[in-house]
Design a protein around this motif. Structure first.
Motif, PDB file in Angstrom:
ATOM      1  N   ASP A 169       0.833  -1.206   0.000  1.00  0.00           N
ATOM      2  CA  ASP A 169       0.000   0.000   0.000  1.00  0.00           C
ATOM      3  C   ASP A 169       0.869   1.258   0.000  1.00  0.00           C
ATOM      4  OD1 ASP A 169      -2.316  -1.434   0.026  1.00  0.00           O
ATOM      5  OD2 ASP A 169      -2.787  -1.103   2.144  1.00  0.00           O
ATOM      6  N   THR A 170       0.397   2.299  -0.662  1.00  0.00           N
ATOM      7  CA  THR A 170       1.061   3.604  -0.613  1.00  0.00           C
ATOM      8  C   THR A 170       0.116   4.587   0.071  1.00  0.00           C
ATOM      9  OG1 THR A 170       0.241   4.118  -2.846  1.00  0.00           O
ATOM     10  CG2 THR A 170       2.449   3.211  -2.669  1.00  0.00           C
ATOM     11  N   VAL A 171       0.614   5.284   1.084  1.00  0.00           N
ATOM     12  CA  VAL A 171      -0.187   6.235   1.860  1.00  0.00           C
ATOM     13  C   VAL A 171       0.676   7.429   2.254  1.00  0.00           C
ATOM     14  CG1 VAL A 171      -1.751   4.496   2.814  1.00  0.00           C
ATOM     15  CG2 VAL A 171       0.372   5.038   4.021  1.00  0.00           C
ATOM     16  N   SER A 172       0.022   8.502   2.649  1.00  0.00           N
ATOM     17  CA  SER A 172       0.740   9.650   3.201  1.00  0.00           C
ATOM     18  C   SER A 172       0.875   9.463   4.707  1.00  0.00           C
ATOM     19  CB  SER A 172      -0.015  10.947   2.907  1.00  0.00           C
ATOM     20  OG  SER A 172      -0.002  11.230   1.530  1.00  0.00           O
ATOM     21  N   GLY A 173       1.928  10.004   5.270  1.00  0.00           N
ATOM     22  CA  GLY A 173       2.139   9.942   6.712  1.00  0.00           C
ATOM     23  C   GLY A 173       2.933  11.139   7.183  1.00  0.00           C
ATOM     24  N   PHE A 174       3.322  11.090   8.455  1.00  0.00           N
ATOM     25  CA  PHE A 174       4.068  12.196   9.046  1.00  0.00           C
ATOM     26  C   PHE A 174       5.210  11.653   9.903  1.00  0.00           C
ATOM     27  CE2 PHE A 174      -0.167  13.721   8.204  1.00  0.00           C
ATOM     28  CZ  PHE A 174       0.037  14.988   7.688  1.00  0.00           C
ATOM     29  N   VAL A 175       6.318  12.371   9.910  1.00  0.00           N
ATOM     30  CA  VAL A 175       7.437  12.000  10.777  1.00  0.00           C
ATOM     31  C   VAL A 175       7.018  12.270  12.218  1.00  0.00           C
ATOM     32  CG1 VAL A 175       9.812  12.492  11.441  1.00  0.00           C
ATOM     33  CG2 VAL A 175       9.153  12.500   9.017  1.00  0.00           C
ATOM     34  N   LYS A 176       6.975  11.226  13.012  1.00  0.00           N
ATOM     35  CA  LYS A 176       6.576  11.365  14.414  1.00  0.00           C
ATOM     36  C   LYS A 176       7.772  11.670  15.303  1.00  0.00           C
ATOM     37  CE  LYS A 176       4.262   8.892  18.185  1.00  0.00           C
ATOM     38  NZ  LYS A 176       3.604   7.613  18.579  1.00  0.00           N
ATOM     39  N   GLN A 177       8.857  10.951  15.063  1.00  0.00           N
ATOM     40  CA  GLN A 177      10.033  11.112  15.924  1.00  0.00           C
ATOM     41  C   GLN A 177      11.284  10.643  15.194  1.00  0.00           C
ATOM     42  OE1 GLN A 177      10.229   8.372  19.210  1.00  0.00           O
ATOM     43  NE2 GLN A 177      11.523   9.704  20.437  1.00  0.00           N
ATOM     44  N   ILE A 178      12.358  11.398  15.341  1.00  0.00           N
ATOM     45  CA  ILE A 178      13.674  10.956  14.879  1.00  0.00           C
ATOM     46  C   ILE A 178      14.417  10.516  16.132  1.00  0.00           C
ATOM     47  CG2 ILE A 178      15.813  11.614  13.734  1.00  0.00           C
ATOM     48  CD1 ILE A 178      14.147  13.729  12.218  1.00  0.00           C
ATOM     49  N   ARG A 179      14.618   9.217  16.260  1.00  0.00           N
ATOM     50  CA  ARG A 179      15.127   8.647  17.499  1.00  0.00           C
ATOM     51  C   ARG A 179      16.610   8.935  17.704  1.00  0.00           C
ATOM     52  NH1 ARG A 179      12.813   2.904  15.978  1.00  0.00           N
ATOM     53  NH2 ARG A 179      14.779   2.256  16.903  1.00  0.00           N
TER      54      ARG A 179
END
Length: 265
Positions: free
Chosen positions: A187-197
């Motif tokens: 699947d291809t979807v849009s998302g958001f960067v939640k955290q850069i660990r």
């Protein structure tokens, strides 16, 4: 110099009976077949075309956009398997080959797989590989920011959630608690960067962090209203009870719970 497996801007040199020839520099003149030549293809004009190899391994041009380009990743279907490898439908006349050595698992006709495309160093032809780990970056290299919108290709399941390819270049992880809809492999979807660990790996969410908190807080408030302002659950409650009531982990429950307390005090 032309770039195989990518779009190139080339100048139209001349029209011929079977199409138009484009200036390919060191590669010589490249054919744009007759079926793709219309009144907009004028001599001395620059046009954007995708360059790949025809059945005789000669560079050929097309206006069509393939399902994958060199350096990219896509979910493609196997249309044939023979003694040299598997062949994928990538939207062009000549199918894209995956050599046996580049198959993560043996490919089967009719099945689809996530692959990347590269130029083989020996025969210099566009080639695909399903061994995608060696082509992806684990570290973010400071190229992403929290809450930045990104494009995701769902690539695998883990005990923690789903691994996804971010912007055709990096690995990211969507934790189970952040999956708000059904997602499947490919699947291809849009998302958001939640955290850069701290280890430079990237956590992804399907919503912005603030939107997730707001939604979860409202969910708790709605539950309290329904229960007459009292709920026998708190940040020390059994994790299984919290997940059953709110669909989130105990750690995820604590932050919106604090937001709710602030709103009612």
């Amino acid at each position: 110099m032309i770039q195989l497996g990518r779009f190139n801007t080339l100048t139209v040199v001349k029209h011929v009976e079977f199409g138009a020839f484009l200036d390919g520099g060191e590669a010589g003149e490249i054919l744009l077949p007759r079926r793709e030549v219309d009144d907009t293809v004028q001599v001395d004009e620059e046009i954007s075309v995708f360059i790949y190899l025809d059945s005789k391994d000669r560079p050929i041009a097309t206006f069509r956009k393939p399902k994958i380009q060199v350096g990219g990743f896509a979910y493609l279907k196997v249309v044939d398997v023979n003694r040299v490898g598997a062949f994928l439908d990538w939207g062009l006349e000549k199918d894209l080959m995956v050599p046996f050595a580049e198959q993560n698992t043996p490919m089967e006709v009719g099945q689809s797989y996530i692959v990347t495309m590269y130029i083989d160093s020996l025969d210099l032809r566009p080639t695909a590989s399903s061994k995608i780990d060696k082509f992806l970056v684990e570290e973010n290299n400071k190229t992403f920011k929290t809450n930045e919108q990104v494009e995701l290709l769902i690539a695998s399941n883990t005990d923690l959630g789903l691994k996804a390819i971010i912007n055709q270049s990096h690995w990211g992880l969507i934790f189970k608690d952040d999956i708000s809809k059904r997602l499947s492999y490919g699947d291809t979807v849009s998302g958001f960067v939640k955290q850069i660990r701290g280890d430079d790996k990237i956590n992804i969410a399907l919503e912005k962090t603030t939107e997730i908190r707001d939604r979860q807080s409202q969910q708790i408030i709605d539950f309290l209203v329904k229960e007459g302002g009292f709920a026998g659950v708190h940040d020390k409650s059994d994790p299984n009870l919290i997940r059953k009531l709110f669909g989130m982990s105990k750690s995820a429950f604590k932050k919106p719970l604090v937001d709710c307390i602030k709103k009612v005090t």
